[in-house]
Design an enzyme around this catalytic site. Structure first.
Site, PDB file in Angstrom:
ATOM      1  N   THR A 317       1.754  -8.064 -14.053  1.00  0.00           N
ATOM      2  CA  THR A 317       1.681  -7.686 -12.644  1.00  0.00           C
ATOM      3  C   THR A 317       1.660  -8.916 -11.752  1.00  0.00           C
ATOM      4  O   THR A 317       2.332  -8.952 -10.706  1.00  0.00           O
ATOM      5  CB  THR A 317       0.417  -6.839 -12.390  1.00  0.00           C
ATOM      6  N   GLN A 347       3.611  -1.145 -11.820  1.00  0.00           N
ATOM      7  CA  GLN A 347       3.176  -2.288 -11.018  1.00  0.00           C
ATOM      8  C   GLN A 347       4.364  -3.151 -10.607  1.00  0.00           C
ATOM      9  O   GLN A 347       5.115  -3.639 -11.462  1.00  0.00           O
ATOM     10  CB  GLN A 347       2.174  -3.141 -11.791  1.00  0.00           C
ATOM     11  N   GLN A 369       3.687   1.068  -6.201  1.00  0.00           N
ATOM     12  CA  GLN A 369       2.404   0.745  -6.817  1.00  0.00           C
ATOM     13  C   GLN A 369       2.154  -0.755  -6.704  1.00  0.00           C
ATOM     14  O   GLN A 369       3.020  -1.566  -7.023  1.00  0.00           O
ATOM     15  CB  GLN A 369       2.387   1.167  -8.289  1.00  0.00           C
ATOM     16  N   ASP A 370       0.937  -1.118  -6.220  1.00  0.00           N
ATOM     17  CA  ASP A 370       0.516  -2.526  -6.146  1.00  0.00           C
ATOM     18  C   ASP A 370       1.376  -3.342  -5.189  1.00  0.00           C
ATOM     19  O   ASP A 370       1.780  -4.471  -5.500  1.00  0.00           O
ATOM     20  CB  ASP A 370       0.525  -3.164  -7.533  1.00  0.00           C
ATOM     21  N   ASP A 391      -2.744   2.399  -5.437  1.00  0.00           N
ATOM     22  CA  ASP A 391      -3.472   1.118  -5.374  1.00  0.00           C
ATOM     23  C   ASP A 391      -2.662   0.064  -4.617  1.00  0.00           C
ATOM     24  O   ASP A 391      -2.601  -1.100  -5.044  1.00  0.00           O
ATOM     25  CB  ASP A 391      -3.785   0.605  -6.775  1.00  0.00           C
ATOM     26  N   ARG A 467     -10.277   3.417  -5.030  1.00  0.00           N
ATOM     27  CA  ARG A 467     -10.928   3.707  -6.306  1.00  0.00           C
ATOM     28  C   ARG A 467     -11.357   2.385  -6.934  1.00  0.00           C
ATOM     29  O   ARG A 467     -10.753   1.324  -6.665  1.00  0.00           O
ATOM     30  CB  ARG A 467     -10.005   4.489  -7.240  1.00  0.00           C
ATOM     31  N   TRP A 469     -11.444  -0.426  -9.197  1.00  0.00           N
ATOM     32  CA  TRP A 469     -10.716  -1.096 -10.265  1.00  0.00           C
ATOM     33  C   TRP A 469     -11.684  -1.829 -11.202  1.00  0.00           C
ATOM     34  O   TRP A 469     -11.503  -1.856 -12.413  1.00  0.00           O
ATOM     35  CB  TRP A 469      -9.720  -2.068  -9.637  1.00  0.00           C
TER      36      TRP A 469
END
Length: 553
Positions: A317, A347, A369-370, A391, A467, A469
């Site tokens: 990532t 990711q 995502q990310d 996220d 949330r 991590w």
């Protein structure tokens, strides 16, 4: 003979500082033998009471060279030296793993990342141990840098965890567990030194958080959040230009970065003007390129784009970022950073920032995502736009987002099936880390396309503020507008009860249909008015000391 002596030195260091670990788990306590411990002085024992691993703290410090009656600052600086020595051994182990990887791309990629992270950790520890820092009262800087040093060691462990198929890797991971615990101890003592007094360690306690009743700087303000007018400086002139066509300019952003001088200090900046156009390239601003500035022609006009994602061989990532910045003092304005890997690629980072004292204004971050990896250190964003799905704001930095927009995007090929989305996933791993995400005056909503899907069936399109991590995840929303797509629960668990008793998720005077608090999860909080100023720019990231003061901002 040379290799034998190197091995002997390695084993000696392991014996002196790092008692053997029975497991490489990050969550289970490690039992260590304690026979034949040297005598522990009262000063060391008292200082080690401020740590999470006092037995290891006492063992390591008792073997070190300290004055007969050490002061707290002597003990802390020695703890930093011990961590630094351990890092050298860890770096050697990482190099050994890399040498053994051969054509295994995943193993070699993990080893390279690990070595890079340990180099960054060493750099931040060396800064913290400087005579100009703790002895001169710059404890906030030391906390920020040691928070990052610990993060990088943790990230090295995490990189190896996914390729742990040999005894060599397992040994390195075991060593890293002890190293992170020693570094955590040093950070905890700095935490205590900052808040409980420098002259004596008698009042020192292990690190506490909001969940255990500790608030830190800014408490007692009576509900006022100080206004902050600093931001991106308005009068900057380009040193070099990047353009798609024309004479006298660089053709790529990376070539302009490469042209920047190294280690610029003070108020001097190297300004790169990036003209309107789409620049399809992977850009890296290395650690030695400090005070670099990107100036574009506006969001959607100047675009730096890429499409790396974590499913590619050897690509983590961290490596997927279209633009990744490690040099301190980075600034950017009027650009779009984009990752087009798509919603099915998991990711895929558009922008990763590891720059201490960084200022980002009027920038756009597009991904799924990310999207935005606010990885480490102190960061300030204003008037920005961030779009994503899962996220899409994540990392373990101390980051302040001001007057910015965060938008959910569609991500399912079959949107009628719905999804769970979390805007944030903050990754604080240690209660002494001075990290977390603060959102002030921001808007949380969906794009027009997403909202059309949402209103067709709100029950299956579930969106949350964040949330956890990691175990001590910290995120707060203050004076933000939370639109209807945010679920009444507000926050989403990561897995079971993980981190629910140690995280801090707070809200204060938000508005909008998604700000109704009556249905919030029991493990979130409404920030008490007397403590809300803890999360001001000044108190949370010391922004008044380094963000340019500009009356036009």
């Amino acid at each position: 003979m040379a290799s034998f002596l190197s091995l002997l030195s390695l084993l000696l260091l392991l014996f002196l500082y790092f008692p053997s670990s029975a497991t490489t788990s990050r969550h289970n306590p490690i039992k260590r033998p304690t026979p034949n411990q040297p005598t522990v002085s009262p000063e060391i024992r008292q200082a080690c009471k401020a740590t999470q691993f006092p037995d290891l703290c006492e063992s390591a410090l008792s073997k070190a060279q300290l004055p007969n009656t050490p002061k707290p600052i002597d003990i802390i600086l020695t703890a930093l030296q011990i961590s630094s020595k351990g890092l050298k051994t860890a770096q050697s182990m990482g190099q050994s793993i890399l040498a053994s990887a051969h054509d295994n791309k995943n193993l070699s990629g993990a080893a390279k990342n690990c070595i890079e992270f340990l180099d960054y950790s060493q750099y931040r520890i060396s800064l913290s141990a400087s005579p100009q820092i703790l002895p001169q009262g710059r404890t906030k800087d030391a906390k920020a840098w040691m928070s990052a040093a610990l993060l990088y060691q943790y990230d090295c462990f995490s990189a190896l965890k996914y390729v742990n198929t040999s005894q060599r890797v397992n040994d390195a991971m075991s060593f890293l567990i002890s190293l992170t615990e020693l570094t955590s101890n040093a950070l905890s003592m700095i935490f205590a030194y900052d808040f409980f007094g420098a002259e004596t360690a008698a009042a020192w306690k292990p690190p506490m958080t909001e969940r255990t009743g500790f608030w830190g700087d800014g408490s007692g303000s009576g509900g006022a959040v100080p206004g902050f007018r600093g931001g991106f400086p308005s009068a900057l002139k380009a040193d070099v230009t990047v353009c798609k066509v024309g004479d006298g300019c660089y053709r790529t952003v990376q070539s302009a970065v490469d042209a920047a001088p190294e280690n610029i200090n003070g108020s001097r900046r190297f300004v790169i003007y990036i003209k309107e156009g789409v620049y399809d390239e992977i850009v890296r601003v290395p650690l030695e390129k400090k005070n670099v500035v990107f100036l574009g022609d506006g969001m959607g006009k100047t675009v730096i784009t890429g499409k790396l994602y974590s499913g590619l061989p050897g690509i983590s990532t961290y490596n997927t970022a279209t633009v990744g910045v490690n040099g301190d003092g980075f600034m950017a304005r009027d650009l779009t950073f984009e990752n087009t890997a798509g919603p099915d690629s998991h990711q895929a980072v558009a922008f990763r920032l590891d720059s201490d004292l960084s200022v980002i204004d009027r920038c756009e971050f597009l991904g799924h995502q990310d999207t935005l990896y606010a990885h480490s250190l102190r960061q300030f964003y204003s008037n920005c736009r961030v779009a994503g799905t899962v996220d899409f704001v994540f990392g373990n930095s101390a980051t302040f987002f001001k007057d910015s927009v965060f938008l959910l995007l569609p991500r399912q090929q079959s949107p009628e099936k719905g999804e769970n989305n979390a805007v944030t996933a903050q990754g604080r791993t240690d209660p002494a880390q001075s990290t977390g995400f603060v959102f002030q005056g921001c808007l949380i909503n969906g794009t027009e396309e997403y909202m059309q899907l949402y209103y067709k069936n709100p029950k299956v399109h579930k969106n949350y503020l964040g949330r956890p991590w990691k175990e001590y995840s910290r995120t707060v929303f203050i004076h933000c507008t939370l639109e209807a797509l945010i679920r009444s629960e507000g926050w989403l668990p990561w897995s079971g009860n993980f981190a629910l008793s140690t995280l801090y998720y707070g809200e204060f005077e938000n508005s909008g249909a998604g700000a109704e608090t009556s249905g919030r999860v029991s493990w979130s909080n409404q920030i008490p008015a007397e403590h809300v100023a803890v999360y001001s720019v000044e108190n949370f990231i010391q922004g008044h000391e380094w963000i340019p003061s500009d009356p036009t901002v």
